[in-house]
Design an enzyme around this catalytic site. Structure first.
Site, PDB file in Angstrom:
ATOM      1  N   TRP A 100      17.269  56.133  89.678  1.00  0.00           N
ATOM      2  CA  TRP A 100      17.824  56.213  91.042  1.00  0.00           C
ATOM      3  C   TRP A 100      17.133  55.246  91.972  1.00  0.00           C
ATOM      4  CZ3 TRP A 100      22.272  57.998  90.273  1.00  0.00           C
ATOM      5  CH2 TRP A 100      22.496  59.056  89.381  1.00  0.00           C
ATOM      6  N   ASP A 167      14.625  59.390  99.123  1.00  0.00           N
ATOM      7  CA  ASP A 167      15.725  60.030  98.407  1.00  0.00           C
ATOM      8  C   ASP A 167      15.174  61.347  97.862  1.00  0.00           C
ATOM      9  OD1 ASP A 167      17.624  60.923  96.616  1.00  0.00           O
ATOM     10  OD2 ASP A 167      17.728  59.063  95.453  1.00  0.00           O
ATOM     11  N   LYS A 191      22.411  68.891  93.903  1.00  0.00           N
ATOM     12  CA  LYS A 191      21.243  69.171  93.080  1.00  0.00           C
ATOM     13  C   LYS A 191      20.548  70.465  93.514  1.00  0.00           C
ATOM     14  CE  LYS A 191      21.707  65.324  90.730  1.00  0.00           C
ATOM     15  NZ  LYS A 191      21.377  64.045  91.308  1.00  0.00           N
TER      16      LYS A 191
HETATM   17  C1  LIG Z   1      21.738  62.598  91.299  1.00  0.00           C
HETATM   18  C2  LIG Z   1      20.851  61.717  92.091  1.00  0.00           C
HETATM   19  C3  LIG Z   1      21.368  60.625  92.826  1.00  0.00           C
HETATM   20  C4  LIG Z   1      22.825  60.262  92.826  1.00  0.00           C
HETATM   21  O1  LIG Z   1      23.533  61.171  93.566  1.00  0.00           O
HETATM   22  P1  LIG Z   1      25.106  61.029  93.817  1.00  0.00           P
HETATM   23  O2  LIG Z   1      25.326  62.066  94.865  1.00  0.00           O
HETATM   24  O3  LIG Z   1      25.782  61.305  92.522  1.00  0.00           O
HETATM   25  O4  LIG Z   1      25.387  59.659  94.309  1.00  0.00           O
HETATM   26  C5  LIG Z   1      20.486  59.875  93.560  1.00  0.00           C
HETATM   27  N1  LIG Z   1      19.171  60.151  93.582  1.00  0.00           N
HETATM   28  C6  LIG Z   1      18.637  61.169  92.895  1.00  0.00           C
HETATM   29  C7  LIG Z   1      17.171  61.441  92.962  1.00  0.00           C
HETATM   30  C8  LIG Z   1      19.467  61.992  92.125  1.00  0.00           C
HETATM   31  O5  LIG Z   1      18.945  63.015  91.431  1.00  0.00           O
END
Ligand SMILES: *Cc1c(COP(=O)(O)O)cnc(C)c1O
Length: 354
Positions: A100, A167, A191
């Site tokens: 990511w 993030d 998540k």
């Molecule tokens: C799943 C995830 C993403 C991507 O998320 P989307 O909503 O599918 O774009 C980005 N960063 C992390 C840390 C993730 O676990």
């Protein structure tokens, strides 16, 4: 039979939240209308949006501190670009701790210079780089708090005077941090917060307005802020369900209460991984994630047997990501400790039988 759901995302939410959300699909607030058919401008939905935004800030301890919470679309993946669009003028500093982070770096490079301050790619991202320096002339520093795929997480965040972007898709609301040390936080809802379709963005108001580019409206945080996160039709159901989940978390005692449960669940599985000779952990011990535990069998010939035992035990979603292999137990807030115990018992049983 309800499964034990270790899915990495979209993931488990509290059963009560599923029940309440499904009731609202039939009849929202006794209005005689479904949450799916009301106007996003209706009084009842505006109240939902406002409560969701307020709860997010409150749970993170960021209310009345100059931050705004937004529920946007496009997933965390759009935030890779959007963050850079709003903040990158001259140079962005990025910490590369996995898939990511690298995707965020790739998007930022489309807009300007990127300085990768450190990377753990040399060991397939099984650790968090430490002791790197962050250039003080960068516009911001970007990091990923929890690396969902590799099962590592940052325990001590680097100190810097430049704005920090993080993030937090896979560990937001799971552990107590000094959230005021961050200037921009984003997280795909699916998540640990709600269903897929919404992205939570927490932005410190004073970091905006410093880039010279003309930002397209949908990518401009300021526009979404000025419209109270209703610049266009928001993902109504995803925001509603996230709000229910944030209410659930608040009623439980907030992040500090859930953090204890998460630590408990994590130590249960990691001690089994460490004690059972048939298993080995993937991530460096000091960097282990409490949300996603990655591990593998030491003897691959036991795979079929173990997989069958998991299946019989009603375990869902324990397969590792293809870039790591093996297994990954995602133990988000709503996963009961009992589910972790079931997996640990199966791991034990495999040892006894092998
Ligand atoms: C799943 C995830 C993403 C991507 O998320 P989307 O909503 O599918 O774009 C980005 N960063 C992390 C840390 C993730 O676990």
């Amino acid at each position: 039979m309800k499964k034990h759901n270790f899915s990495a995302g979209p993931c488990i939410l509290p059963q009560e939240v599923f029940a309440e959300a499904s009731q609202a699909v039939l009849d929202f607030n006794n209005s005689g209308l479904s949450i799916l058919e009301i106007s996003h401008r209706s009084k009842d939905f505006v109240a939902v949006m406002e409560e969701a935004r307020a709860l997010a800030l409150e749970l993170l301890g960021l209310d009345n501190k100059g931050y705004t919470a937004l529920f946007l679309q496009g997933g965390a993946s759009l935030q890779f670009l959007m963050a850079a669009y709003n903040l990158l003028e001259h140079k962005g500093a990025y910490l590369d701790t996995g898939t990511w982070s690298s995707k965020a770096i790739k998007e930022a490079k489309k807009l300007g210079h990127v300085d990768v301050v450190a990377s753990s790619k040399d060991k397939n991202y099984n650790y968090i780089p430490k002791n790197f320096s962050i250039p003080t002339d960068a516009d911001f520093f970007h990091c990923t708090s929890n690396n969902t795929i590799f099962g590592t997480s940052i325990k001590e965040f680097a100190q810097t005077d430049i704005p920090v972007v993080c993030d937090m898709s896979s560990d937001i609301f799971s552990r107590q941090l000094d959230f005021s040390a961050f200037d921009l936080i984003y997280a795909g809802a699916q998540k640990n917060m709600g269903p897929a379709g919404a992205t939570l963005v927490i932005v410190k108001d004073d970091i905006l307005g410093k880039v010279s580019r003309d930002i397209p409206s949908m990518l401009d945080y300021k526009i979404h802020m000025s419209k109270d996160s209703m610049f266009n039709t928001p993902p109504v159901f995803a925001v509603y369900t996230s709000m229910l989940n944030l209410r659930w978390l608040k009623a439980k005692g907030g992040i500090s209460a859930i953090e204890k449960e998460n630590e408990d669940k994590a130590s249960l599985i990691y001690s089994e991984i460490d004690i059972n000779p048939l298993f080995e952990g993937f991530a460096a011990k000091e960097d282990r994630s409490f949300m996603n535990a990655t591990f593998n069998l030491t003897d691959q010939s036991l795979k079929e047997k173990f997989d069958n035992m998991l299946k019989e035990g009603g375990i869902n979603g324990l397969n590792g990501h293809r870039s790591v292999g093996g297994y990954r137990a995602s133990m988000y807030n709503a996963l009961p400790k009992q589910s972790v115990s079931v997996v640990v018992e199966i791991m034990d049983e495999l040892e006894r039988k092998a």
